[in-house]
Design an enzyme around this catalytic site. Structure first.
Site, PDB file in Angstrom:
ATOM      1  N   HIS A  83      -8.172   8.686  -9.590  1.00 28.22           N
ATOM      2  CA  HIS A  83      -6.806   8.259  -9.866  1.00 28.22           C
ATOM      3  C   HIS A  83      -6.235   9.154 -10.790  1.00 28.22           C
ATOM      4  O   HIS A  83      -4.979   9.561 -10.775  1.00 28.22           O
ATOM      5  CB  HIS A  83      -6.502   6.818 -10.405  1.00 28.22           C
ATOM      6  CG  HIS A  83      -6.796   5.818  -9.236  1.00 28.22           C
ATOM      7  ND1 HIS A  83      -8.200   5.345  -8.762  1.00 28.22           N
ATOM      8  CD2 HIS A  83      -6.158   5.026  -8.507  1.00 28.22           C
ATOM      9  CE1 HIS A  83      -8.132   4.557  -7.793  1.00 28.22           C
ATOM     10  NE2 HIS A  83      -6.806   4.242  -7.635  1.00 28.22           N
ATOM     11  N   LYS A 133      11.982   9.619  -3.241  1.00 26.00           N
ATOM     12  CA  LYS A 133      11.758   9.612  -1.758  1.00 26.00           C
ATOM     13  C   LYS A 133      10.145   9.846  -1.480  1.00 26.00           C
ATOM     14  O   LYS A 133       9.673  10.857  -1.374  1.00 26.00           O
ATOM     15  CB  LYS A 133      12.432  10.735  -1.006  1.00 26.00           C
ATOM     16  CG  LYS A 133      12.926  10.440   0.375  1.00 26.00           C
ATOM     17  CD  LYS A 133      13.910  11.353   0.926  1.00 26.00           C
ATOM     18  CE  LYS A 133      13.981  11.339   2.426  1.00 26.00           C
ATOM     19  NZ  LYS A 133      14.032   9.885   2.745  1.00 26.00           N
ATOM     20  N   GLU A 144      18.784  -1.648   0.968  1.00 23.27           N
ATOM     21  CA  GLU A 144      19.131  -0.619   2.047  1.00 23.27           C
ATOM     22  C   GLU A 144      18.330  -0.778   3.199  1.00 23.27           C
ATOM     23  O   GLU A 144      17.565  -1.789   3.376  1.00 23.27           O
ATOM     24  CB  GLU A 144      18.680   0.797   1.337  1.00 23.27           C
ATOM     25  CG  GLU A 144      17.235   0.856   0.894  1.00 23.27           C
ATOM     26  CD  GLU A 144      16.867   2.218  -0.031  1.00 23.27           C
ATOM     27  OE1 GLU A 144      17.624   3.229   0.223  1.00 23.27           O
ATOM     28  OE2 GLU A 144      16.040   1.942  -0.564  1.00 23.27           O
ATOM     29  N   ARG A 188     -11.375  11.927  -5.070  1.00 17.48           N
ATOM     30  CA  ARG A 188     -10.436  10.951  -4.865  1.00 17.48           C
ATOM     31  C   ARG A 188     -10.423  10.046  -6.265  1.00 17.48           C
ATOM     32  O   ARG A 188     -10.833   8.882  -6.317  1.00 17.48           O
ATOM     33  CB  ARG A 188     -10.944  10.068  -3.918  1.00 17.48           C
ATOM     34  CG  ARG A 188      -9.668   9.038  -3.345  1.00 17.48           C
ATOM     35  CD  ARG A 188     -10.043   7.781  -2.667  1.00 17.48           C
ATOM     36  NE  ARG A 188      -9.216   7.034  -2.765  1.00 17.48           N
ATOM     37  CZ  ARG A 188      -9.158   5.863  -3.648  1.00 17.48           C
ATOM     38  NH1 ARG A 188     -10.245   5.983  -4.563  1.00 17.48           N
ATOM     39  NH2 ARG A 188      -7.906   5.139  -3.611  1.00 17.48           N
TER      40      ARG A 188
END
Ligand code: PMP
Length: 285
Positions: A101, A147, A183, A99
């Site tokens: 970065h 996305k 949006e 874990r």
């Protein structure tokens, strides 16, 4: 129910995804939601092009060809016996045992998985009489053209709307002129003023597949479409308004907070019909 993970069909309750997956620990990944109708997938090429573009931008490898993945998607839908539904596809930078970065070493396998669901139930009254929206501040980052699976601000915005009986949030940002709309938690917005369609330009918002289809159709039908920064007061003063998304398709808007609109307005009605026709054509391909 079956899921598909990195080339294997697995039972959904035995997912085979590592707890150290960077999707879980850092939201370091991307997703797509596609509509399936009669066992087929709509707008596959467009969705795949969008996730590939973003994967390139983020430097995440995309481990399958579109053809191979399309075949696997259809098999997944068939196995789950989903006729009308949703196909969820997620790509993450893969598992990182420490874990950290720092990007994992090259050669680390990305995680790509797909889930297929029956279509969520949406009350038809939203298409017949229009959806209600609640304004909410756009609390997101600067990566909204991609996305990404980092959806916390979208979740907060949508639940703010749900808790007040709304269908969606209308997210807004501020500039020196005032509040402008961006949006929804999972929708794009349009309004119609004096026969012209206005919609926010792609400026740190999602380039929706449905949005693109509606713009393309409207222009070919001779309707002027303007993509630019759209202020909340202009939107509220519009003749009619609607939202677009894979799941909602073209849906009229009845109210934003305390402002109401005729719903569906005539232009919205036309575009709702045109979008159904586009789906028909897509299914016949
Ligand atoms: N905006 C956001 C933030 C979304 O998540 C979505 C759903 N993908 C949309 C707009 C609509 O995009 P599409 O028409 O591709 O579903």
């Amino acid at each position: 129910m079956w899921a598909w993970v990195n080339g294997e069909f697995v039972r959904r309750d035995q997912p085979g995804i590592r707890l150290e997956d960077r999707g879980l620990t850092f939201a370091d990944g991307l997703f797509e939601v596609l509509r399936t109708v009669g066992g087929k997938v709509l707008f596959w090429d467009e969705h795949l092009a969008r996730i590939r573009r973003s994967a390139r931008f983020l430097g995440i490898a995309f481990p399958f060809t579109d053809q191979k993945l399309a075949a696997e998607a259809l098999e997944l839908i068939r196995r789950n016996d989903v006729t009308d539904g949703e196909l969820y596809l997620e790509l993450t930078r893969g598992a990182d045992p420490y874990r950290q970065h720092k990007y994992p070493p090259s050669g680390t396998e990305p995680t790509l998985f797909m889930l297929s669901f029956p279509l969520r139930t949406i009350d038809a009254v939203n298409w017949e009489r229009g959806a209600t929206l609640l304004t909410y501040p756009d609390l997101r980052h600067r990566l909204c053209e991609h996305k990404t699976i980092n959806l916390l601000a979208n979740v907060l915005a949508k639940n703010y709307a749900y808790e007040r009986g709304g269908y969606e949030a209308l997210m807004c940002r501020e500039d020196a002129r005032g509040s402008y709309i961006t949006e929804g938690g999972s929708s794009n917005y349009f309004c119609c003023r004096g026969g012209r369609l206005l919609t926010p330009e792609i400026d740190n918002i999602m380039p929706g597949i449905t949005r693109a289809g509606v713009i393309d159709h409207a222009r070919r039908a001779g309707i002027e479409v303007v993509e630019r920064r759209l202020y909340l007061n202009e939107f509220l003063g519009a003749d009619e308004a609607f939202l677009t998304s894979t799941v909602s398709k073209v849906m009229p808007i009845r109210a934003v907070d305390y402002t109401t609109f005729p719903a569906p307005g005539p232009v919205t009605r036309r575009l709702m019909d045109a979008f159904e026709e586009l789906i028909h054509q897509e299914l016949a391909r």
